[in-house]
Design a protein around this motif. Structure first.
Motif, PDB file in Angstrom:
ATOM      1  N   ILE A   3      55.780  -3.144 -56.524  1.00  0.00           N
ATOM      2  CA  ILE A   3      55.720  -2.390 -55.502  1.00  0.00           C
ATOM      3  C   ILE A   3      57.141  -2.218 -54.910  1.00  0.00           C
ATOM      4  O   ILE A   3      57.732  -3.335 -54.794  1.00  0.00           O
ATOM      5  N   LYS A   4      57.513  -1.089 -54.716  1.00  0.00           N
ATOM      6  CA  LYS A   4      58.630  -0.670 -54.022  1.00  0.00           C
ATOM      7  C   LYS A   4      58.720   0.010 -52.803  1.00  0.00           C
ATOM      8  O   LYS A   4      58.032   0.880 -52.719  1.00  0.00           O
ATOM      9  N   VAL A   5      59.252  -0.623 -51.732  1.00  0.00           N
ATOM     10  CA  VAL A   5      59.327  -0.326 -50.179  1.00  0.00           C
ATOM     11  C   VAL A   5      60.164   0.733 -50.327  1.00  0.00           C
ATOM     12  O   VAL A   5      61.387   0.381 -50.393  1.00  0.00           O
ATOM     13  N   LYS A   6      59.907   1.979 -49.940  1.00  0.00           N
ATOM     14  CA  LYS A   6      61.159   2.961 -49.959  1.00  0.00           C
ATOM     15  C   LYS A   6      61.468   3.251 -48.633  1.00  0.00           C
ATOM     16  O   LYS A   6      62.713   3.225 -48.206  1.00  0.00           O
ATOM     17  N   SER A   7      60.592   2.735 -47.469  1.00  0.00           N
ATOM     18  CA  SER A   7      61.191   2.562 -46.021  1.00  0.00           C
ATOM     19  C   SER A   7      60.218   2.009 -45.271  1.00  0.00           C
ATOM     20  O   SER A   7      59.183   1.744 -45.325  1.00  0.00           O
ATOM     21  N   TRP A   8      60.597   1.547 -44.184  1.00  0.00           N
ATOM     22  CA  TRP A   8      60.062   0.855 -43.150  1.00  0.00           C
ATOM     23  C   TRP A   8      60.347   0.904 -41.799  1.00  0.00           C
ATOM     24  O   TRP A   8      61.737   1.360 -41.389  1.00  0.00           O
ATOM     25  N   LYS A   9      59.676   0.924 -40.912  1.00  0.00           N
ATOM     26  CA  LYS A   9      59.876   1.079 -39.206  1.00  0.00           C
ATOM     27  C   LYS A   9      59.384  -0.301 -38.717  1.00  0.00           C
ATOM     28  O   LYS A   9      58.432  -0.681 -38.522  1.00  0.00           O
ATOM     29  N   ALA A  10      60.239  -0.844 -37.793  1.00  0.00           N
ATOM     30  CA  ALA A  10      59.927  -1.934 -36.904  1.00  0.00           C
ATOM     31  C   ALA A  10      59.317  -1.285 -35.559  1.00  0.00           C
ATOM     32  O   ALA A  10      59.610  -0.497 -35.225  1.00  0.00           O
ATOM     33  N   VAL A  11      58.258  -2.329 -35.420  1.00  0.00           N
ATOM     34  CA  VAL A  11      57.621  -1.835 -34.175  1.00  0.00           C
ATOM     35  C   VAL A  11      57.316  -3.277 -33.462  1.00  0.00           C
ATOM     36  O   VAL A  11      57.283  -4.336 -33.852  1.00  0.00           O
ATOM     37  N   ALA A  12      57.925  -3.072 -32.056  1.00  0.00           N
ATOM     38  CA  ALA A  12      57.944  -4.292 -31.287  1.00  0.00           C
ATOM     39  C   ALA A  12      57.242  -3.869 -29.804  1.00  0.00           C
ATOM     40  O   ALA A  12      57.395  -2.663 -29.205  1.00  0.00           O
ATOM     41  N   GLY A  13      56.950  -5.003 -28.986  1.00  0.00           N
ATOM     42  CA  GLY A  13      56.422  -4.670 -27.557  1.00  0.00           C
ATOM     43  C   GLY A  13      56.837  -5.816 -26.953  1.00  0.00           C
ATOM     44  O   GLY A  13      57.113  -6.816 -27.301  1.00  0.00           O
ATOM     45  N   TRP A  14      56.971  -5.745 -25.585  1.00  0.00           N
ATOM     46  CA  TRP A  14      57.029  -6.898 -24.542  1.00  0.00           C
ATOM     47  C   TRP A  14      56.267  -6.656 -23.308  1.00  0.00           C
ATOM     48  O   TRP A  14      55.819  -5.532 -23.024  1.00  0.00           O
ATOM     49  N   ARG A  15      56.266  -7.768 -22.621  1.00  0.00           N
ATOM     50  CA  ARG A  15      55.514  -7.825 -21.431  1.00  0.00           C
ATOM     51  C   ARG A  15      56.378  -9.184 -20.449  1.00  0.00           C
ATOM     52  O   ARG A  15      56.479 -10.128 -21.252  1.00  0.00           O
ATOM     53  N   TRP A  16      56.104  -8.756 -19.196  1.00  0.00           N
ATOM     54  CA  TRP A  16      56.601 -10.110 -18.432  1.00  0.00           C
ATOM     55  C   TRP A  16      55.629 -11.268 -18.591  1.00  0.00           C
ATOM     56  O   TRP A  16      54.330 -10.915 -18.540  1.00  0.00           O
ATOM     57  N   ASN A  17      56.033 -12.530 -18.642  1.00  0.00           N
ATOM     58  CA  ASN A  17      55.249 -13.750 -18.798  1.00  0.00           C
ATOM     59  C   ASN A  17      55.190 -14.095 -17.230  1.00  0.00           C
ATOM     60  O   ASN A  17      55.653 -15.183 -17.105  1.00  0.00           O
ATOM     61  N   VAL A  18      54.247 -13.650 -16.524  1.00  0.00           N
ATOM     62  CA  VAL A  18      53.982 -13.999 -15.255  1.00  0.00           C
ATOM     63  C   VAL A  18      52.737 -14.696 -15.168  1.00  0.00           C
ATOM     64  O   VAL A  18      51.721 -14.123 -15.354  1.00  0.00           O
ATOM     65  N   PRO A  19      52.722 -16.211 -14.741  1.00  0.00           N
ATOM     66  CA  PRO A  19      51.514 -16.712 -14.637  1.00  0.00           C
ATOM     67  C   PRO A  19      50.620 -16.543 -13.482  1.00  0.00           C
ATOM     68  O   PRO A  19      49.528 -16.519 -13.869  1.00  0.00           O
ATOM     69  N   ASP A  20      51.462 -16.174 -12.707  1.00  0.00           N
ATOM     70  CA  ASP A  20      50.652 -15.884 -11.462  1.00  0.00           C
ATOM     71  C   ASP A  20      51.594 -15.431 -10.374  1.00  0.00           C
ATOM     72  O   ASP A  20      52.500 -15.959 -10.045  1.00  0.00           O
ATOM     73  N   ASP A  21      51.025 -14.359  -9.885  1.00  0.00           N
ATOM     74  CA  ASP A  21      51.858 -13.274  -8.844  1.00  0.00           C
ATOM     75  C   ASP A  21      51.864 -13.947  -7.466  1.00  0.00           C
ATOM     76  O   ASP A  21      52.419 -13.420  -6.455  1.00  0.00           O
ATOM     77  N   ASP A  22      50.891 -14.873  -7.154  1.00  0.00           N
ATOM     78  CA  ASP A  22      50.690 -15.509  -5.805  1.00  0.00           C
ATOM     79  C   ASP A  22      51.498 -16.722  -5.555  1.00  0.00           C
ATOM     80  O   ASP A  22      50.905 -17.654  -4.815  1.00  0.00           O
ATOM     81  N   VAL A  23      52.659 -17.064  -6.243  1.00  0.00           N
ATOM     82  CA  VAL A  23      53.109 -18.180  -5.981  1.00  0.00           C
ATOM     83  C   VAL A  23      54.656 -17.943  -5.904  1.00  0.00           C
ATOM     84  O   VAL A  23      55.365 -16.896  -6.127  1.00  0.00           O
ATOM     85  N   CYS A  24      55.337 -18.659  -4.942  1.00  0.00           N
ATOM     86  CA  CYS A  24      56.736 -18.490  -4.824  1.00  0.00           C
ATOM     87  C   CYS A  24      57.753 -18.757  -6.015  1.00  0.00           C
ATOM     88  O   CYS A  24      57.255 -19.835  -6.809  1.00  0.00           O
ATOM     89  N   GLY A  25      58.518 -18.004  -6.387  1.00  0.00           N
ATOM     90  CA  GLY A  25      59.322 -17.968  -7.485  1.00  0.00           C
ATOM     91  C   GLY A  25      60.325 -19.034  -7.547  1.00  0.00           C
ATOM     92  O   GLY A  25      61.136 -19.270  -8.419  1.00  0.00           O
ATOM     93  N   ILE A  26      60.573 -19.785  -6.365  1.00  0.00           N
ATOM     94  CA  ILE A  26      61.350 -20.889  -6.151  1.00  0.00           C
ATOM     95  C   ILE A  26      60.936 -22.222  -6.378  1.00  0.00           C
ATOM     96  O   ILE A  26      61.226 -23.022  -7.206  1.00  0.00           O
ATOM     97  N   CYS A  27      59.744 -22.438  -5.537  1.00  0.00           N
ATOM     98  CA  CYS A  27      59.232 -23.648  -5.508  1.00  0.00           C
ATOM     99  C   CYS A  27      57.896 -23.873  -6.394  1.00  0.00           C
ATOM    100  O   CYS A  27      57.328 -24.946  -6.594  1.00  0.00           O
ATOM    101  N   ARG A  28      57.388 -22.483  -6.783  1.00  0.00           N
ATOM    102  CA  ARG A  28      56.305 -22.358  -7.526  1.00  0.00           C
ATOM    103  C   ARG A  28      54.831 -22.654  -7.012  1.00  0.00           C
ATOM    104  O   ARG A  28      53.895 -23.004  -7.315  1.00  0.00           O
ATOM    105  N   ALA A  29      54.805 -22.916  -5.416  1.00  0.00           N
ATOM    106  CA  ALA A  29      53.885 -23.192  -4.733  1.00  0.00           C
ATOM    107  C   ALA A  29      53.143 -22.103  -4.442  1.00  0.00           C
ATOM    108  O   ALA A  29      53.627 -20.947  -4.301  1.00  0.00           O
ATOM    109  N   PRO A  30      51.814 -22.059  -4.195  1.00  0.00           N
ATOM    110  CA  PRO A  30      51.063 -20.693  -3.803  1.00  0.00           C
ATOM    111  C   PRO A  30      51.343 -20.116  -2.472  1.00  0.00           C
ATOM    112  O   PRO A  30      52.059 -21.198  -1.484  1.00  0.00           O
TER     113      PRO A  30
END
Length: 85
Positions: A3-30
């Motif tokens: 089999i010979k591949v003539k062309s291909w296209k890369a597909v990617a996605g991303w998202r923020w890895n936020v465990p919980d929006d209800d915590v302080c970004g500094i101390c990580r306490a709720p």
């Protein structure tokens, strides 16, 4: 069979890895708890919003901004810290 591949296209996605929006970004306490500097939750530990829309315990942010390495920037996105009005 070969089999010979003539062309291909890369597909990617991303998202923020936020465990919980209800915590302080500094101390990580709720947000409904108090920061590590306080003993009792409540009005002694208010939240503070930046124009960048990030939220922190006031004491955590003041401690952060007091360090030389902070350069007066938001700890989350490193934009200059401006308190929202």
């Amino acid at each position: 069979m070969k089999i010979k591949v003539k062309s291909w296209k890369a597909v990617a996605g991303w998202r923020w890895n936020v465990p919980d929006d209800d915590v302080c970004g500094i101390c990580r306490a709720p947000f409904d708890a108090c920061c590590p500097s306080c003993k009792i939750p409540g009005d002694d530990c208010p939240l503070i919003w930046g124009q960048c829309t990030h939220v922190f315990h006031m004491h955590c942010l003041l401690k952060w901004l007091g360090t030389e390495s902070s350069q007066q920037q938001c700890p989350m996105d490193r934009r200059p810290w401006v308190t929202a009005s």
